[in-house]
Design a protein around this motif. Structure first.
Motif, short mmCIF file in Angstrom:
data_model
loop_
_atom_site.label_atom_id
_atom_site.label_comp_id
_atom_site.label_asym_id
_atom_site.label_seq_id
_atom_site.Cartn_x
_atom_site.Cartn_y
_atom_site.Cartn_z
N SER A 11 31.80 51.44 31.96
CA SER A 11 30.72 50.45 32.02
C SER A 11 31.12 49.20 32.79
N LYS A 39 24.65 48.70 28.36
CA LYS A 39 25.50 48.07 29.37
C LYS A 39 25.89 49.09 30.45
N ASN A 87 40.61 55.69 30.75
CA ASN A 87 40.65 54.43 31.48
C ASN A 87 40.38 53.20 30.61
N TYR A 190 49.11 44.93 24.14
CA TYR A 190 48.49 45.60 25.29
C TYR A 190 49.55 46.30 26.14
N THR A 227 38.39 41.95 36.98
CA THR A 227 37.66 42.76 36.00
C THR A 227 37.50 42.04 34.67
N ARG A 231 38.66 38.92 30.18
CA ARG A 231 37.55 38.14 29.62
C ARG A 231 37.98 37.26 28.46
P1 NDP Z 1 37.46 46.15 31.97
O1 NDP Z 1 37.57 45.26 30.79
O2 NDP Z 1 36.56 45.77 33.08
O3 NDP Z 1 37.11 47.63 31.53
C1 NDP Z 1 37.53 48.15 30.33
C2 NDP Z 1 36.54 49.16 29.85
O4 NDP Z 1 36.99 49.68 28.59
C3 NDP Z 1 35.14 48.58 29.61
O5 NDP Z 1 34.21 49.51 30.11
C4 NDP Z 1 35.07 48.50 28.10
O6 NDP Z 1 33.77 48.66 27.58
C5 NDP Z 1 35.90 49.71 27.73
N1 NDP Z 1 36.28 49.68 26.32
C6 NDP Z 1 36.95 48.73 25.65
N2 NDP Z 1 37.05 49.06 24.34
C7 NDP Z 1 36.44 50.25 24.19
C8 NDP Z 1 36.19 51.10 23.09
N3 NDP Z 1 36.58 50.78 21.85
N4 NDP Z 1 35.54 52.27 23.30
C9 NDP Z 1 35.10 52.59 24.54
N5 NDP Z 1 35.29 51.83 25.61
C10 NDP Z 1 35.95 50.66 25.45
O7 NDP Z 1 38.97 46.27 32.50
P2 NDP Z 1 39.64 47.07 33.73
O8 NDP Z 1 38.61 47.80 34.50
O9 NDP Z 1 40.53 46.11 34.41
O10 NDP Z 1 40.57 48.09 32.95
C11 NDP Z 1 40.48 49.48 33.11
C12 NDP Z 1 41.86 50.10 33.03
O11 NDP Z 1 42.66 49.60 34.09
C13 NDP Z 1 42.62 49.79 31.75
O12 NDP Z 1 43.28 50.96 31.31
C14 NDP Z 1 43.64 48.75 32.19
O13 NDP Z 1 44.80 48.79 31.38
C15 NDP Z 1 43.93 49.24 33.59
N6 NDP Z 1 44.54 48.28 34.48
C16 NDP Z 1 43.88 47.15 34.87
C17 NDP Z 1 44.49 46.27 35.74
C18 NDP Z 1 43.81 45.03 36.18
O14 NDP Z 1 44.43 44.27 36.92
N7 NDP Z 1 42.57 44.76 35.79
C19 NDP Z 1 45.83 46.53 36.26
C20 NDP Z 1 46.41 47.73 35.77
C21 NDP Z 1 45.78 48.57 34.93
P3 NDP Z 1 32.69 47.44 27.52
O15 NDP Z 1 32.11 47.37 28.89
O16 NDP Z 1 31.73 47.91 26.49
O17 NDP Z 1 33.45 46.20 27.15
#
Ligand code: NDP
Length: 315
Positions: A11, A39, A87, A190, A227, A231
């Motif tokens: 999402s 969402k 993810n 984390y 991303t 937040r």
């Molecule tokens: P976001 O916060 O944008 O995305 C995280 C997603 O996880 C959202 O869609 C969120 O849903 C979902 N989520 C959180 N909790 C739950 C739950 N209980 N059940 C289902 N879905 C859930 O972060 P990123 O896109 O940055 O992160 C994605 C991946 O990338 C992660 O594994 C992160 O560790 C990894 N990563 C990110 C980096 C970065 O620089 N951003 C670097 C390296 C790795 P909702 O929209 O409802 O909140």
């Protein structure tokens, strides 16, 4: 036929960008496994994804019941499963107190690791049965859990210790909320969860690659400083982090570019090697990266696997 790929947390951020990149090829049907249906629907629409290329299904990784229900509905849908992408993640760097999943596990490890651990274990058979040319299970990792890198050395560092907190159930009652048994620290929780993700991918590879032919992979897509992951960080951090990554560390990647990278790990015919942690160089070419000592510790991987099985009710 089209490939079927499940992406958790599609999402926003990386998950959404990957869903979009795969949907656009016309070769994939993306199952967006999300906790917030509305969402996810809005996100898919605003990304310009067309209806026939995706399905949204409810999944809350912070509840093992929800994970089991998701798996049941997926199996009943009759869709094949060709690729699973774990993810989704939560990151609580400023939390003073721990939060908990439905079963009472500390939220970051509970969601990022235990929820995905149960999900992938329950869907392994479906992947195994897929007749797709290359079936894959991908668990998104991170540089921050790798203490052999600069970013991984920013305190608090990942450290799973002797796993006493995990063995005790991470519940803050009769055990610590941290895997190593220490005081709660959201940023560290984390990073610890990401080490678990990378160790789990390797343990899957050792246990199941030969027998099933499934490619198990992890990756660090680059620092996607924009991303939703950040937040919960303080406003000043959120303001300065993207330009810092862009101009100082030069590790910054856009959500679009990161989505293309993960989409490669899903579908590129040249990325079929199993047990690999992929990264990308400055020219955006993929390479097999080295993991830190702890993130490649086989003995720890096995112990985490066994303890996690107990916690999610598989053993
Ligand atoms: P976001 O916060 O944008 O995305 C995280 C997603 O996880 C959202 O869609 C969120 O849903 C979902 N989520 C959180 N909790 C739950 C739950 N209980 N059940 C289902 N879905 C859930 O972060 P990123 O896109 O940055 O992160 C994605 C991946 O990338 C992660 O594994 C992160 O560790 C990894 N990563 C990110 C980096 C970065 O620089 N951003 C670097 C390296 C790795 P909702 O929209 O409802 O909140």
């Amino acid at each position: 036929r089209k490939g079927s790929v499940i992406i958790t947390g599609a999402s926003s951020g990386l998950g959404l960008a990957t869903a979009k990149a795969l949907a656009e090829t016309g070769k994939w049907h993306v199952i967006m496994a999300c906790r917030d249906f509305l969402k996810a629907e809005r996100a898919a629409k605003s990304a310009g994804m067309s209806k026939e290329n995706y399905t949204i299904m409810h999944l809350d990784l912070a509840s093992l019941d929800s994970v089991r229900q998701f798996v049941d509905s997926y199996k009943r849908s009759g869709r094949p499963l060709d690729v699973l992408v774990c993810n989704a993640a939560v990151y609580q760097p400023t939390a003073k107190e721990p939060s908990f999943t439905a079963e009472g596990f500390e939220l970051s490890v509970g969601t990022n690791h235990l929820g995905h651990f149960l999900l992938s274990r329950l869907l392994l058979d479906d992947l195994k049965q897929s007749d797709y040319p290359s079936k894959r299970l991908i668990i998104v990792g991170s540089i921050t859990g790798n203490t052999n890198t600069l970013a991984g050395n920013v305190p608090p560092k990942a450290n799973l210790g002797d796993l006493r907190g995990l063995a005790g159930g991470l519940n803050g009652l009769n055990s610590s909320t941290m895997i190593d048994g220490g005081e709660f620290d959201g940023a560290k929780a984390y990073k610890d969860s990401k080490v678990c993700n990378m160790l789990t991918m390797q343990e899957f590879h050792r246990r199941f690659h030969e027998e099933t032919g499934i490619t198990f992979a992890s990756l660090y897509p680059g620092c996607i400083a924009t991303t939703g992951l950040f937040r919960e960080h303080i406003p000043l951090f959120r303001l300065l982090f993207p330009p810092f990554q862009k101009y100082i560390t030069k590790g910054f990647v856009s959500e679009d570019e990161a989505g293309k990278r993960l989409a490669q790990v899903v579908s590129d015919p040249s990325l079929t090697k199993s047990g690999v942690y992929w990264s990308w160089n400055k020219a955006s070419a993929s390479f097999e990266n080295q993991l830190s000592q702890e993130a490649s510790d086989q003995e720890k991987a096995r112990k985490i696997w066994e303890l996690s099985e107990k916690l999610v009710g598989l053993a």
